[in-house]
Design a protein around this motif. Structure first.
Motif, PDB file in Angstrom:
ATOM      1  N   MET A  19       0.841  -1.205   0.000  1.00 46.42           N
ATOM      2  CA  MET A  19       0.000   0.000   0.000  1.00 46.42           C
ATOM      3  C   MET A  19       0.870   1.246   0.000  1.00 46.42           C
ATOM      4  O   MET A  19       1.824   1.345   0.764  1.00 46.42           O
ATOM      5  N   LEU A  20       0.518   2.186  -0.872  1.00 43.36           N
ATOM      6  CA  LEU A  20       1.280   3.426  -0.990  1.00 43.36           C
ATOM      7  C   LEU A  20       0.616   4.597  -0.285  1.00 43.36           C
ATOM      8  O   LEU A  20       1.299   5.451   0.270  1.00 43.36           O
ATOM      9  N   ALA A  21      -0.733   4.649  -0.326  1.00 46.83           N
ATOM     10  CA  ALA A  21      -1.414   5.820   0.238  1.00 46.83           C
ATOM     11  C   ALA A  21      -2.910   5.590   0.367  1.00 46.83           C
ATOM     12  O   ALA A  21      -3.501   4.805  -0.371  1.00 46.83           O
ATOM     13  N   TYR A  22      -3.494   6.314   1.337  1.00 47.12           N
ATOM     14  CA  TYR A  22      -4.936   6.531   1.355  1.00 47.12           C
ATOM     15  C   TYR A  22      -5.176   7.771   0.513  1.00 47.12           C
ATOM     16  O   TYR A  22      -4.394   8.721   0.538  1.00 47.12           O
ATOM     17  N   VAL A  23      -6.261   7.762  -0.218  1.00 51.31           N
ATOM     18  CA  VAL A  23      -6.551   8.855  -1.143  1.00 51.31           C
ATOM     19  C   VAL A  23      -7.920   9.450  -0.813  1.00 51.31           C
ATOM     20  O   VAL A  23      -8.872   8.718  -0.529  1.00 51.31           O
ATOM     21  N   LYS A  24      -7.990  10.777  -0.829  1.00 52.76           N
ATOM     22  CA  LYS A  24      -9.262  11.494  -0.689  1.00 52.76           C
ATOM     23  C   LYS A  24      -9.456  12.296  -1.969  1.00 52.76           C
ATOM     24  O   LYS A  24      -8.547  13.005  -2.409  1.00 52.76           O
ATOM     25  N   VAL A  25     -10.632  12.159  -2.572  1.00 53.68           N
ATOM     26  CA  VAL A  25     -10.915  12.804  -3.858  1.00 53.68           C
ATOM     27  C   VAL A  25     -12.190  13.629  -3.745  1.00 53.68           C
ATOM     28  O   VAL A  25     -13.185  13.168  -3.177  1.00 53.68           O
ATOM     29  N   LEU A  26     -12.139  14.839  -4.283  1.00 51.61           N
ATOM     30  CA  LEU A  26     -13.344  15.653  -4.450  1.00 51.61           C
ATOM     31  C   LEU A  26     -13.800  15.439  -5.893  1.00 51.61           C
ATOM     32  O   LEU A  26     -13.119  15.822  -6.844  1.00 51.61           O
ATOM     33  N   TYR A  27     -14.935  14.766  -6.044  1.00 55.05           N
ATOM     34  CA  TYR A  27     -15.451  14.359  -7.357  1.00 55.05           C
ATOM     35  C   TYR A  27     -16.847  14.933  -7.541  1.00 55.05           C
ATOM     36  O   TYR A  27     -17.773  14.551  -6.833  1.00 55.05           O
ATOM     37  N   HIS A  28     -16.981  15.867  -8.463  1.00 57.05           N
ATOM     38  CA  HIS A  28     -18.269  16.540  -8.709  1.00 57.05           C
ATOM     39  C   HIS A  28     -18.884  17.077  -7.408  1.00 57.05           C
ATOM     40  O   HIS A  28     -20.082  16.909  -7.161  1.00 57.05           O
ATOM     41  N   GLY A  29     -18.037  17.655  -6.550  1.00 58.71           N
ATOM     42  CA  GLY A  29     -18.533  18.249  -5.313  1.00 58.71           C
ATOM     43  C   GLY A  29     -18.722  17.264  -4.165  1.00 58.71           C
ATOM     44  O   GLY A  29     -19.144  17.653  -3.088  1.00 58.71           O
ATOM     45  N   LEU A  30     -18.406  15.995  -4.378  1.00 61.42           N
ATOM     46  CA  LEU A  30     -18.571  14.960  -3.352  1.00 61.42           C
ATOM     47  C   LEU A  30     -17.195  14.449  -2.925  1.00 61.42           C
ATOM     48  O   LEU A  30     -16.412  14.009  -3.762  1.00 61.42           O
ATOM     49  N   TYR A  31     -16.891  14.520  -1.614  1.00 56.30           N
ATOM     50  CA  TYR A  31     -15.638  13.960  -1.120  1.00 56.30           C
ATOM     51  C   TYR A  31     -15.786  12.460  -0.977  1.00 56.30           C
ATOM     52  O   TYR A  31     -16.748  11.971  -0.385  1.00 56.30           O
ATOM     53  N   ILE A  32     -14.802  11.729  -1.502  1.00 50.94           N
ATOM     54  CA  ILE A  32     -14.743  10.280  -1.355  1.00 50.94           C
ATOM     55  C   ILE A  32     -13.459   9.960  -0.609  1.00 50.94           C
ATOM     56  O   ILE A  32     -12.368  10.266  -1.084  1.00 50.94           O
ATOM     57  N   LYS A  33     -13.600   9.379   0.585  1.00 54.58           N
ATOM     58  CA  LYS A  33     -12.457   8.996   1.407  1.00 54.58           C
ATOM     59  C   LYS A  33     -12.376   7.471   1.464  1.00 54.58           C
ATOM     60  O   LYS A  33     -13.354   6.789   1.213  1.00 54.58           O
ATOM     61  N   GLY A  34     -11.194   6.972   1.824  1.00 57.42           N
ATOM     62  CA  GLY A  34     -11.038   5.534   1.972  1.00 57.42           C
ATOM     63  C   GLY A  34     -10.579   4.830   0.713  1.00 57.42           C
ATOM     64  O   GLY A  34     -10.517   3.603   0.663  1.00 57.42           O
ATOM     65  N   ILE A  35     -10.253   5.592  -0.316  1.00 55.96           N
ATOM     66  CA  ILE A  35      -9.672   5.018  -1.526  1.00 55.96           C
ATOM     67  C   ILE A  35      -8.232   4.643  -1.177  1.00 55.96           C
ATOM     68  O   ILE A  35      -7.564   5.356  -0.443  1.00 55.96           O
ATOM     69  N   ARG A  36      -7.766   3.516  -1.694  1.00 58.30           N
ATOM     70  CA  ARG A  36      -6.401   3.081  -1.416  1.00 58.30           C
ATOM     71  C   ARG A  36      -5.619   2.929  -2.716  1.00 58.30           C
ATOM     72  O   ARG A  36      -6.164   2.454  -3.712  1.00 58.30           O
ATOM     73  N   LEU A  37      -4.344   3.316  -2.666  1.00 64.02           N
ATOM     74  CA  LEU A  37      -3.454   3.193  -3.817  1.00 64.02           C
ATOM     75  C   LEU A  37      -2.383   2.167  -3.480  1.00 64.02           C
ATOM     76  O   LEU A  37      -1.743   2.256  -2.424  1.00 64.02           O
ATOM     77  N   TYR A  38      -2.196   1.194  -4.366  1.00 65.83           N
ATOM     78  CA  TYR A  38      -1.236   0.108  -4.175  1.00 65.83           C
ATOM     79  C   TYR A  38      -0.312  -0.004  -5.375  1.00 65.83           C
ATOM     80  O   TYR A  38      -0.649   0.444  -6.467  1.00 65.83           O
ATOM     81  N   HIS A  39       0.825  -0.678  -5.151  1.00 61.56           N
ATOM     82  CA  HIS A  39       1.625  -1.141  -6.278  1.00 61.56           C
ATOM     83  C   HIS A  39       1.525  -2.660  -6.287  1.00 61.56           C
ATOM     84  O   HIS A  39       1.263  -3.290  -5.254  1.00 61.56           O
ATOM     85  N   LYS A  40       1.696  -3.237  -7.466  1.00 60.86           N
ATOM     86  CA  LYS A  40       1.652  -4.697  -7.558  1.00 60.86           C
ATOM     87  C   LYS A  40       2.906  -5.261  -6.911  1.00 60.86           C
ATOM     88  O   LYS A  40       3.986  -4.695  -7.025  1.00 60.86           O
ATOM     89  N   LYS A  41       2.758  -6.375  -6.219  1.00 60.07           N
ATOM     90  CA  LYS A  41       3.875  -6.963  -5.472  1.00 60.07           C
ATOM     91  C   LYS A  41       5.049  -7.318  -6.364  1.00 60.07           C
ATOM     92  O   LYS A  41       6.194  -7.176  -5.959  1.00 60.07           O
ATOM     93  N   ASP A  42       4.789  -7.758  -7.574  1.00 64.66           N
ATOM     94  CA  ASP A  42       5.869  -8.173  -8.471  1.00 64.66           C
ATOM     95  C   ASP A  42       6.363  -7.057  -9.391  1.00 64.66           C
ATOM     96  O   ASP A  42       7.312  -7.257 -10.147  1.00 64.66           O
ATOM     97  N   ASP A  43       5.732  -5.880  -9.329  1.00 63.76           N
ATOM     98  CA  ASP A  43       6.133  -4.759 -10.190  1.00 63.76           C
ATOM     99  C   ASP A  43       5.748  -3.449  -9.508  1.00 63.76           C
ATOM    100  O   ASP A  43       4.606  -3.010  -9.601  1.00 63.76           O
ATOM    101  N   GLU A  44       6.721  -2.824  -8.847  1.00 61.43           N
ATOM    102  CA  GLU A  44       6.420  -1.608  -8.083  1.00 61.43           C
ATOM    103  C   GLU A  44       5.990  -0.432  -8.951  1.00 61.43           C
ATOM    104  O   GLU A  44       5.421   0.528  -8.454  1.00 61.43           O
TER     105      GLU A  44
END
Length: 88
Positions: A19-44
């Motif tokens: 896991m690289l980060a938790y992401v918060k996005v403002l999308y069309h005026g709506l905040y979305i929290k709890g999105i996660r960003l990962y890298h693949k285990k075999d290819d960073e």
């Protein structure tokens, strides 16, 4: 028409590989929290986005999802592009 993704922020403290980060996005005026960003285990360099989810029984189910697959792909690509620009 307003830009779909208006704001993206990353929280990178205390992340455990892959896991690289938790992401918060403002999308069309709506905040979305709890999105996660990962890298693949075999290819960073290969990144992927995981939407907010909750567990029911032995399975996880997205709590935020797109009806249109192309919108989801565009949303995820935007997150990854912003991450890559910030890391350069």
């Amino acid at each position: 028409m307003a830009k779909a993704v208006e704001e993206i922020s990353f929280e990178t403290k205390n992340m455990k590989d892959p896991m690289l980060a938790y992401v918060k996005v403002l999308y069309h005026g709506l905040y979305i929290k709890g999105i996660r960003l990962y890298h693949k285990k075999d290819d960073e360099s290969a990144l992927f986005v995981s939407m907010p989810s909750e567990k029911s029984g032995d399975k996880y189910y997205d709590t935020v999802y797109f009806k249109d697959k192309s919108k989801k792909e565009e949303f995820e690509k935007t997150i990854i592009d912003v991450w890559n620009k910030q890391k350069k």
